[in-house]
Design a protein around this motif. Sequence first.
Motif, short mmCIF file in Angstrom:
data_model
loop_
_atom_site.label_atom_id
_atom_site.label_comp_id
_atom_site.label_asym_id
_atom_site.label_seq_id
_atom_site.Cartn_x
_atom_site.Cartn_y
_atom_site.Cartn_z
N LYS A 157 0.82 -1.21 0.00
CA LYS A 157 0.00 0.00 0.00
C LYS A 157 0.86 1.26 0.00
CE LYS A 157 -3.79 2.41 2.28
NZ LYS A 157 -4.78 2.41 3.38
N ALA A 158 1.91 1.27 0.81
CA ALA A 158 2.80 2.43 0.85
C ALA A 158 3.42 2.68 -0.52
CB ALA A 158 3.88 2.23 1.91
N TRP A 159 3.78 1.58 -1.21
CA TRP A 159 4.42 1.72 -2.51
C TRP A 159 3.46 2.29 -3.55
CZ3 TRP A 159 9.59 0.30 -3.44
CH2 TRP A 159 10.00 0.49 -4.75
N ILE A 160 2.25 1.75 -3.63
CA ILE A 160 1.35 2.25 -4.67
C ILE A 160 0.87 3.67 -4.35
CG2 ILE A 160 0.63 -0.03 -5.43
CD1 ILE A 160 -2.02 0.37 -3.98
N ILE A 161 0.75 4.02 -3.07
CA ILE A 161 0.41 5.41 -2.73
C ILE A 161 1.52 6.34 -3.19
CG2 ILE A 161 0.17 7.03 -0.81
CD1 ILE A 161 -2.38 5.59 -1.28
N SER A 162 2.77 5.92 -3.01
CA SER A 162 3.91 6.72 -3.46
C SER A 162 3.88 6.87 -4.98
CB SER A 162 5.22 6.05 -3.02
OG SER A 162 6.34 6.71 -3.56
N TRP A 163 3.58 5.78 -5.68
CA TRP A 163 3.51 5.84 -7.15
C TRP A 163 2.36 6.75 -7.60
CZ3 TRP A 163 0.09 4.57 -11.10
CH2 TRP A 163 0.64 4.43 -12.38
N LEU A 164 1.22 6.60 -6.97
CA LEU A 164 0.07 7.44 -7.31
C LEU A 164 0.37 8.91 -7.06
CD1 LEU A 164 -2.84 5.24 -5.90
CD2 LEU A 164 -2.49 5.85 -8.30
N ARG A 165 1.13 9.18 -5.99
CA ARG A 165 1.47 10.57 -5.68
C ARG A 165 2.29 11.19 -6.81
NH1 ARG A 165 0.12 14.73 -1.89
NH2 ARG A 165 0.71 16.33 -3.36
N LYS A 166 3.21 10.42 -7.37
CA LYS A 166 4.02 10.93 -8.48
C LYS A 166 3.15 11.19 -9.71
CE LYS A 166 7.04 7.57 -8.48
NZ LYS A 166 8.20 6.72 -8.86
N GLU A 167 2.20 10.27 -9.97
CA GLU A 167 1.29 10.47 -11.09
C GLU A 167 0.43 11.72 -10.89
OE1 GLU A 167 0.68 8.44 -14.03
OE2 GLU A 167 2.72 7.88 -13.47
N TRP A 168 -0.04 11.90 -9.67
CA TRP A 168 -0.89 13.05 -9.34
C TRP A 168 -0.12 14.36 -9.48
CZ3 TRP A 168 -5.96 13.83 -8.48
CH2 TRP A 168 -6.36 14.98 -7.78
#
Length: 379
Positions: free
Chosen positions: A157-168
């Motif tokens: 979860k921490a990893w995909i939140i980090s990835w989503l943050r970059k996309e956002w």
Amino acid sequence: MKKIGFSGTLDPITNGHMWVIGEARSIADEVVVFLSENSTKQPKFSAEQRKAIIAESCAERGWDNVQVQIVKSDYTARVAKKHGIDYLVRGIRTTADFDYENLIQQTNVDVIGGAKTLFVMPPRDLGSVSSSFVKALEGPVGWNWTMKNFVPAPAYKAWIISWLRKEWDALWQGAAADPAAAANADAWFERLTGPGAYGGPERHYHNLDHLVHGLAEIRTWSANVGPARRDADIVRAAFWFHDAVYDHGAGSGLSNEEASARQWLASGLGPDISADVAALIRATDHFQSAGVAHPLKETMLSVDLAILGQAEDVYRHYTQGIRAEYRHISDDRYALQRGQVLTYLRHKAEAGTLFGDPFFAEQYNAQAILNMSDEIAVL
């Protein structure tokens, strides 16, 4: 043995690391994870974030005899010795691992007078799992589904939140010049990934996995098709919001897509693309999309349907998530209604009209027919 230590950067912690900690628990009353904070490395997560992820991963398994300690600018073996720990445990996957760890062990004991090392060998299915291996998975369509197999849930979860943050942030990068706009974007990121939207505990399919997968599809489509930047941003923004509201038709009486479109319009984000994004979200509403025109409609719908054409293991995740989201429906009724939907969609795929965007049709149409046929047979 009363205490044993386990050390590493653990960025992120993997199922292989968790196995070693589990082995340590079997030979000691207490395990101390020494988390290295190395100033020469640039970890994905801060030491405090990694500490929280490790603690949550252990708590999730009911391991209440594991504590985590951050080691700053010191040798882990020496710190362990100071805490009364005589042995560290390390996982050995290959002969190369042994040669390296043996050298470190000699240094720990003979040079700095630190803790000795016990070596354990992980099972075959974890033999190739490392933080570097996991990091290398990020990027292509479906990367998140693959990563999920190799890390504990909190790390995932921490990893995909980090990835989503970059996309956002990439979508709203212009907001950085305006503090008020940047704060608004931050607030909406927390809202969309939080418990009231895609991060909600009742979201079994239209959740963070769905968000990551769709945005990866859009990234791949954009890289290969080369649309105008504005068009790509419209699709990205629409995908972020298109399932932000998902309540099976309860509440206001609006469709989920209409409620999501209104939420987008109320967000104040992207004023230059606001109307186009709202129209595109509405175009994903299967109850009214036939009457909603938008030049990017077929691309948006294809992104949403791309899950139908994924590999068997990903498709299985999808079907399990869909069933869980509709758990309020009896098995018989679900089988009937799901079967009707799949039969309709398979007919479209067989007619070559399921994916209106040619890029997605070429990649996914054939596999979608196979996946849906298999699911219909099971139903």
